[in-house]
Design an enzyme around this catalytic site. Structure first.
Site, PDB file in Angstrom:
ATOM      1  N   SER A 164       9.269  65.787  79.430  1.00 30.14           N
ATOM      2  CA  SER A 164       9.644  67.423  78.908  1.00 30.14           C
ATOM      3  C   SER A 164      10.384  68.068  79.908  1.00 30.14           C
ATOM      4  CB  SER A 164       8.439  68.103  78.536  1.00 30.14           C
ATOM      5  OG  SER A 164       8.579  69.329  78.252  1.00 30.14           O
ATOM      6  N   TYR A 176      -0.595  70.648  79.424  1.00 28.71           N
ATOM      7  CA  TYR A 176       0.583  70.367  79.043  1.00 28.71           C
ATOM      8  C   TYR A 176       1.409  69.901  80.089  1.00 28.71           C
ATOM      9  CZ  TYR A 176       4.544  69.348  76.199  1.00 28.71           C
ATOM     10  OH  TYR A 176       5.678  68.792  75.813  1.00 28.71           O
TER      11      TYR A 176
END
Length: 319
Positions: A164, A176
């Site tokens: 990401s 995350y």
């Protein structure tokens, strides 16, 4: 001088475009193993590669995911159940793949499976919250890769890791971004390790796209659940309005900046798998290219200031 520089930029991108055009041959004999094919990028990639003639092995977490793919794809596509948190599940799928690919080996594995919850400021969470996400987003990536790496080395193939843009800069608390930083580190170390074997290791770093990771319903439910189980002392630190403001950010900003064109990401994945000369990194999404990545290269004091300006104010700020 300006025209000279502009000409160099145009020449560079034209040269790169021509260089990256050629695709690998004999796709019908090349097996591609994709995780997280129930929905989103993985589902779309499985169907896209199937149409291009690759032999796709699409792993899903749910039976419905498998059934939907079987209905929409050719008989060349194989579906299988996979829980990336389970050693037994990973080993079972790896054994099936070994039997299927034989001496040709596995052309590519695409580590796409991932989750975005639980996510919240760090002091809202417990170590178990961190472990639950890391088991999927990081440990799952490593375990799946290692389970089929001998087959990829045999084919001199590809490892494609979906990280990401938040593996390059951390804008929120929770596990995350930690998991995505970990994927980036694993990707870089594996790329160096595998280079002598002719194995290419590529990284996809998407910005915001409309998938389960940015689903407003999932994120809203997550924030409410975490808030409700927090100690009252921590709630008081943030204030009673913090929850509603957080939900407003999710429903307004996250929904608006998430790109609905998933093919921008899938095209990068396909290029990493099928191009003769793939890129080391891909950053699909204009938000990734024009904001998040440039922000990641700025001094920490600058990036902290910009991110802090958009942060929700707390009830008990530092005096």
């Amino acid at each position: 001088m300006f025209l000279y520089l502009l000409g160099l930029v145009v020449f560079y991108y034209l040269y790169r475009w021509v260089k990256e055009l050629p695709r690998v041959s004999d796709k019908g004999s090349k097996y591609v193993y994709i995780t997280g094919c129930d929905s989103g990028f993985g589902n779309l990639l499985a169907r896209h590669l199937d149409k291009q003639g690759f032999r796709v092995i699409a792993s899903c977490f749910t039976e419905k995911g498998e059934e939907d793919l079987k209905k929409s794809c050719s008989s060349n596509l194989t579906t299988t159940h996979l829980d990336v948190r389970s050693k037994d599940s990973i080993a079972k799928v790896a054994g099936m793949i070994k039997d299927k690919v034989g001496e040709r080996g596995l052309w590519a594995v695409v580590n796409n499976a991932g989750v975005s919850v639980p996510s919240a400021p760090s002091d809202w969470l417990t170590i178990d919250d961190y472990k639950s996400m890391l088991d999927v987003n990081l440990n799952g990536v490593i375990a799946v890769t290692l389970s089929v790496l001998p087959l990829i080395k045999k084919a001199r193939g590809r490892v494609v890791n979906v990280a990401s843009v938040f593996g390059r800069i951390s804008v929120t608390g929770g596990p995350y971004t930690i998991s995505k930083y970990g994927v980036e580190a694993f990707n870089d170390s594996l790329r160096l390790n595998m280079e002598p074997f002719g194995v290419r290791v590529l990284c996809i770093e998407p910005g915001f796209f409309k998938t389960n990771v940015t689903d407003v319903g999932i994120l809203t439910k997550n924030v409410k659940t975490v808030w409700e189980k927090m100690p009252q002392e921590i709630r008081d630190d943030y204030g009673p309005e913090y929850l509603q403001k957080s939900l407003a950010v999710i429903s307004d900003k996250v929904a608006k900046i998430s790109d609905g064109d998933l093919m921008k990401v899938v095209s990068c994945m396909e290029h990493a798998i099928a191009a003769v000369r793939p890129r080391t990194r891909y950053s699909p999404g204009w938000d990734a290219k024009l904001f998040w990545l440039p922000l990641s290269y700025m001094p920490s004091c600058v990036s902290d200031y910009i991110i802090g300006k958009e942060a929700i104010p707390i009830a008990k700020p530092r005096q």
